[in-house]
Scaffold this motif. Structure first.
Motif, PDB file in Angstrom:
ATOM      1  N   ASN A  69       0.835  -1.206   0.000  1.00  0.00           N
ATOM      2  CA  ASN A  69       0.000   0.000   0.000  1.00  0.00           C
ATOM      3  C   ASN A  69       0.868   1.254   0.000  1.00  0.00           C
ATOM      4  OD1 ASN A  69       0.600   0.805   2.801  1.00  0.00           O
ATOM      5  ND2 ASN A  69      -0.630  -0.979   3.385  1.00  0.00           N
ATOM      6  N   ARG A  70       0.274   2.385  -0.383  1.00  0.00           N
ATOM      7  CA  ARG A  70       1.018   3.633  -0.537  1.00  0.00           C
ATOM      8  C   ARG A  70       1.682   4.068   0.773  1.00  0.00           C
ATOM      9  NH1 ARG A  70      -0.354   7.276  -4.741  1.00  0.00           N
ATOM     10  NH2 ARG A  70      -0.268   8.965  -3.217  1.00  0.00           N
ATOM     11  N   LYS A  71       1.006   3.820   1.886  1.00  0.00           N
ATOM     12  CA  LYS A  71       1.556   4.210   3.182  1.00  0.00           C
ATOM     13  C   LYS A  71       2.846   3.449   3.468  1.00  0.00           C
ATOM     14  CE  LYS A  71       0.393   4.434   8.101  1.00  0.00           C
ATOM     15  NZ  LYS A  71      -0.637   4.147   9.138  1.00  0.00           N
ATOM     16  N   ASP A  72       2.848   2.157   3.156  1.00  0.00           N
ATOM     17  CA  ASP A  72       4.029   1.340   3.394  1.00  0.00           C
ATOM     18  C   ASP A  72       5.163   1.745   2.458  1.00  0.00           C
ATOM     19  OD1 ASP A  72       5.404  -0.553   4.800  1.00  0.00           O
ATOM     20  OD2 ASP A  72       4.570  -2.273   3.764  1.00  0.00           O
ATOM     21  N   VAL A  73       4.807   2.083   1.201  1.00  0.00           N
ATOM     22  CA  VAL A  73       5.815   2.527   0.244  1.00  0.00           C
ATOM     23  C   VAL A  73       6.461   3.818   0.724  1.00  0.00           C
ATOM     24  CG1 VAL A  73       6.202   3.372  -2.098  1.00  0.00           C
ATOM     25  CG2 VAL A  73       4.726   1.393  -1.722  1.00  0.00           C
ATOM     26  N   THR A  74       5.646   4.757   1.196  1.00  0.00           N
ATOM     27  CA  THR A  74       6.155   6.044   1.677  1.00  0.00           C
ATOM     28  C   THR A  74       7.073   5.865   2.874  1.00  0.00           C
ATOM     29  OG1 THR A  74       4.103   7.117   0.967  1.00  0.00           O
ATOM     30  CG2 THR A  74       5.506   8.325   2.511  1.00  0.00           C
ATOM     31  N   ALA A  75       6.692   4.957   3.775  1.00  0.00           N
ATOM     32  CA  ALA A  75       7.469   4.743   4.997  1.00  0.00           C
ATOM     33  C   ALA A  75       8.820   4.117   4.714  1.00  0.00           C
ATOM     34  CB  ALA A  75       6.678   3.869   5.969  1.00  0.00           C
ATOM     35  N   ARG A  76       8.952   3.472   3.557  1.00  0.00           N
ATOM     36  CA  ARG A  76      10.178   2.726   3.277  1.00  0.00           C
ATOM     37  C   ARG A  76      11.042   3.374   2.198  1.00  0.00           C
ATOM     38  NH1 ARG A  76      10.255  -2.346   5.533  1.00  0.00           N
ATOM     39  NH2 ARG A  76       8.404  -2.827   6.713  1.00  0.00           N
ATOM     40  N   VAL A  77      10.753   4.613   1.848  1.00  0.00           N
ATOM     41  CA  VAL A  77      11.601   5.313   0.884  1.00  0.00           C
ATOM     42  C   VAL A  77      12.831   5.835   1.617  1.00  0.00           C
ATOM     43  CG1 VAL A  77      11.755   7.215  -0.764  1.00  0.00           C
ATOM     44  CG2 VAL A  77       9.623   5.941  -0.542  1.00  0.00           C
ATOM     45  N   ARG A  78      13.848   4.997   1.724  1.00  0.00           N
ATOM     46  CA  ARG A  78      15.069   5.354   2.438  1.00  0.00           C
ATOM     47  C   ARG A  78      16.224   4.481   1.961  1.00  0.00           C
ATOM     48  NH1 ARG A  78      12.898   1.325   5.437  1.00  0.00           N
ATOM     49  NH2 ARG A  78      14.248   0.124   6.814  1.00  0.00           N
ATOM     50  N   GLN A  79      17.420   4.935   2.165  1.00  0.00           N
ATOM     51  CA  GLN A  79      18.610   4.181   1.837  1.00  0.00           C
ATOM     52  C   GLN A  79      19.109   3.464   3.086  1.00  0.00           C
ATOM     53  OE1 GLN A  79      18.771   3.813  -1.643  1.00  0.00           O
ATOM     54  NE2 GLN A  79      20.960   3.946  -1.304  1.00  0.00           N
ATOM     55  N   VAL A  80      19.331   2.164   2.976  1.00  0.00           N
ATOM     56  CA  VAL A  80      19.832   1.388   4.106  1.00  0.00           C
ATOM     57  C   VAL A  80      21.313   1.084   3.867  1.00  0.00           C
ATOM     58  CG1 VAL A  80      19.584  -0.728   5.441  1.00  0.00           C
ATOM     59  CG2 VAL A  80      17.556   0.368   4.463  1.00  0.00           C
ATOM     60  N   ARG A  81      22.146   1.408   4.843  1.00  0.00           N
ATOM     61  CA  ARG A  81      23.585   1.165   4.709  1.00  0.00           C
ATOM     62  C   ARG A  81      23.875  -0.316   4.867  1.00  0.00           C
ATOM     63  NH1 ARG A  81      27.884   0.628   8.094  1.00  0.00           N
ATOM     64  NH2 ARG A  81      29.902   1.363   7.324  1.00  0.00           N
ATOM     65  N   ASP A  82      24.607  -0.873   3.910  1.00  0.00           N
ATOM     66  CA  ASP A  82      24.968  -2.284   3.956  1.00  0.00           C
ATOM     67  C   ASP A  82      26.125  -2.480   4.936  1.00  0.00           C
ATOM     68  OD1 ASP A  82      25.598  -4.929   3.516  1.00  0.00           O
ATOM     69  OD2 ASP A  82      25.570  -4.791   1.330  1.00  0.00           O
ATOM     70  N   PRO A  83      25.929  -3.278   6.002  1.00  0.00           N
ATOM     71  CA  PRO A  83      27.007  -3.458   6.985  1.00  0.00           C
ATOM     72  C   PRO A  83      28.086  -4.440   6.551  1.00  0.00           C
ATOM     73  CG  PRO A  83      25.093  -4.747   7.622  1.00  0.00           C
ATOM     74  CD  PRO A  83      24.695  -3.979   6.393  1.00  0.00           C
ATOM     75  N   LEU A  84      27.876  -5.131   5.419  1.00  0.00           N
ATOM     76  CA  LEU A  84      28.873  -6.090   4.951  1.00  0.00           C
ATOM     77  C   LEU A  84      29.838  -5.423   3.974  1.00  0.00           C
ATOM     78  CD1 LEU A  84      26.763  -9.341   4.288  1.00  0.00           C
ATOM     79  CD2 LEU A  84      28.254  -8.837   6.229  1.00  0.00           C
ATOM     80  N   PRO A  85      31.107  -5.830   3.970  1.00  0.00           N
ATOM     81  CA  PRO A  85      32.071  -5.254   3.021  1.00  0.00           C
ATOM     82  C   PRO A  85      31.776  -5.701   1.595  1.00  0.00           C
ATOM     83  CG  PRO A  85      33.061  -7.100   4.186  1.00  0.00           C
ATOM     84  CD  PRO A  85      31.727  -6.867   4.830  1.00  0.00           C
ATOM     85  N   ALA A  86      32.148  -4.868   0.629  1.00  0.00           N
ATOM     86  CA  ALA A  86      32.010  -5.228  -0.787  1.00  0.00           C
ATOM     87  C   ALA A  86      33.189  -6.106  -1.173  1.00  0.00           C
ATOM     88  CB  ALA A  86      31.972  -3.971  -1.654  1.00  0.00           C
ATOM     89  N   THR A  87      32.921  -7.318  -1.624  1.00  0.00           N
ATOM     90  CA  THR A  87      34.009  -8.253  -1.917  1.00  0.00           C
ATOM     91  C   THR A  87      34.815  -7.840  -3.136  1.00  0.00           C
ATOM     92  OG1 THR A  87      32.524  -9.671  -3.227  1.00  0.00           O
ATOM     93  CG2 THR A  87      32.744 -10.162  -0.885  1.00  0.00           C
ATOM     94  N   GLU A  88      34.188  -7.116  -4.089  1.00  0.00           N
ATOM     95  CA  GLU A  88      34.907  -6.753  -5.313  1.00  0.00           C
ATOM     96  C   GLU A  88      36.082  -5.823  -5.043  1.00  0.00           C
ATOM     97  OE1 GLU A  88      31.641  -6.434  -4.936  1.00  0.00           O
ATOM     98  OE2 GLU A  88      30.530  -7.162  -6.685  1.00  0.00           O
ATOM     99  N   GLY A  89      35.943  -4.942  -4.056  1.00  0.00           N
ATOM    100  CA  GLY A  89      36.964  -3.928  -3.847  1.00  0.00           C
ATOM    101  C   GLY A  89      37.922  -4.227  -2.713  1.00  0.00           C
ATOM    102  N   SER A  90      37.973  -5.460  -2.254  1.00  0.00           N
ATOM    103  CA  SER A  90      38.812  -5.807  -1.114  1.00  0.00           C
ATOM    104  C   SER A  90      40.296  -5.738  -1.479  1.00  0.00           C
ATOM    105  CB  SER A  90      38.464  -7.212  -0.616  1.00  0.00           C
ATOM    106  OG  SER A  90      39.442  -7.686   0.283  1.00  0.00           O
ATOM    107  N   SER A  91      41.015  -4.837  -0.829  1.00  0.00           N
ATOM    108  CA  SER A  91      42.456  -4.726  -1.079  1.00  0.00           C
ATOM    109  C   SER A  91      43.192  -5.980  -0.633  1.00  0.00           C
ATOM    110  CB  SER A  91      43.019  -3.501  -0.343  1.00  0.00           C
ATOM    111  OG  SER A  91      42.463  -2.311  -0.853  1.00  0.00           O
ATOM    112  N   ALA A  92      42.720  -6.577   0.467  1.00  0.00           N
ATOM    113  CA  ALA A  92      43.353  -7.808   0.950  1.00  0.00           C
ATOM    114  C   ALA A  92      43.190  -8.928  -0.063  1.00  0.00           C
ATOM    115  CB  ALA A  92      42.749  -8.207   2.299  1.00  0.00           C
ATOM    116  N   ALA A  93      41.994  -9.010  -0.660  1.00  0.00           N
ATOM    117  CA  ALA A  93      41.749 -10.049  -1.666  1.00  0.00           C
ATOM    118  C   ALA A  93      42.613  -9.832  -2.898  1.00  0.00           C
ATOM    119  CB  ALA A  93      40.270 -10.057  -2.060  1.00  0.00           C
ATOM    120  N   LYS A  94      42.794  -8.567  -3.291  1.00  0.00           N
ATOM    121  CA  LYS A  94      43.630  -8.262  -4.457  1.00  0.00           C
ATOM    122  C   LYS A  94      45.082  -8.673  -4.206  1.00  0.00           C
ATOM    123  CE  LYS A  94      40.880  -4.301  -6.075  1.00  0.00           C
ATOM    124  NZ  LYS A  94      40.864  -2.815  -6.215  1.00  0.00           N
TER     125      LYS A  94
END
Length: 285
Positions: A69-94
């Motif tokens: 419903n529109r109310k739920d859509v409005t309440a969830r228009v936000r950016q959520v920060r991902d707490p996990l590291p991005a594996t593609e850019g890992s300097s240790a992995a490189k």
């Protein structure tokens, strides 16, 4: 149309079962899973409208597409920060992958001096080349030691480090393992979904499978797959490194190539889908 919905629901049960198993093992409950699903519905609905030429879909369009419903859509228009590291850019992995590639060409280089002396390869040199000097080699070494992927030597080998594993698998870090699980499974599914929806280019996504085997035979074939992957892995790393260098910072695409094996001992009441020794290939290209 009704058949298509039923088929898709059945496929999603198969896709989501491992995710639900992981969620329950980690202590997630229905409310948290529902929140994840709602957020993903909103993100993918916006992506769908944008792919159809609507850069900024309104609340009604999002609501109709998702069933929220529109109310739920409005309440969830936000950016959520991902707490996990991005594996593609890992300097240790490189750094680890660059060192692994060096060791594949010359096995004695699984053991390297830490500091660059100007006489042959060193961990400092490998780290500097792999990360273009963006991260200090001591910081990378500490991270790899934390993940138990390298070990420092003592005695006659003091001042040297040695590779422990044959792949960047941070098994001692739950956070990093969850990050790799998420990224690897995501891209595998994206390849399968892209092919199912008829998108171009067709992605490589294949498997061979059989049932009615013994557990020992499954593990023997598992080891065979590992041996073949090792040779392919080193070639792919080399090709990707060369492609990245030739792009000279102008490339905009990303790529992930993976392999997997899964086997389990089925309960006695589960009938084999194929006769013992038979196998089938699933081909998506």
């Amino acid at each position: 149309m009704q058949d298509r919905l039923k088929w898709t629901q059945s496929a999603l049960v198969r896709i989501l079962r491992p995710a639900v198993r992981l969620a329950l093992a980690m202590g997630l409950k229905h409310a948290q899973l529902e929140e994840i699903l709602r957020d993903l519905l909103l993100e993918e609905a916006r992506h769908l409208w944008r792919s159809q030429g609507i850069p900024d879909p309104n609340l009604s369009q999002i609501s109709v597409t998702t069933g929220l419903n529109r109310k739920d859509v409005t309440a969830r228009v936000r950016q959520v920060r991902d707490p996990l590291p991005a594996t593609e850019g890992s300097s240790a992995a490189k750094a680890f992958t660059a060192w692994l590639q060096l060791a594949a060409e010359e096995p004695s280089r699984r053991r390297l001096p830490i500091v660059d002396t100007g006489h042959g390869p060193s961990f400092e040199l490998v780290a500097r080349l792999a990360t273009r000097g963006d991260v200090h080699h001591r910081t990378l070494l500490e991270e790899l030691q934390r993940l138990n992927l390298v070990r420092g030597l003592t005695g006659d080998g003091e001042g040297e480090v040695e590779l422990v594993g044959d792949g960047f698998i941070p098994a001692t870090s739950l956070r990093d393992m969850l990050a790799f699980t998420g990224d690897n499974v995501r891209d595998h599914l994206l390849a399968a979904v892209s092919n199912t929806l008829g998108q171009q280019p067709r992605m490589l996504e294949r498997s061979v499978y059989a049932s009615g085997l013994t557990v020992s035979e499954c593990e023997r074939i598992h080891q065979l797959a590992r041996e073949h992957w090792d040779s392919v892995h080193y070639r792919l790393v080399r090709e990707m490194a060369q492609a990245h260098a030739s792009a000279a910072g102008m490339g905009t695409a990303r790529m992930r190539v993976g392999v997997y094996v899964y086997h389990e001992d089925e309960p006695p009441d589960v009938k084999p889908t194929t006769r013992a020794g038979s196998a089938r290939r699933r081909k998506k290209t």
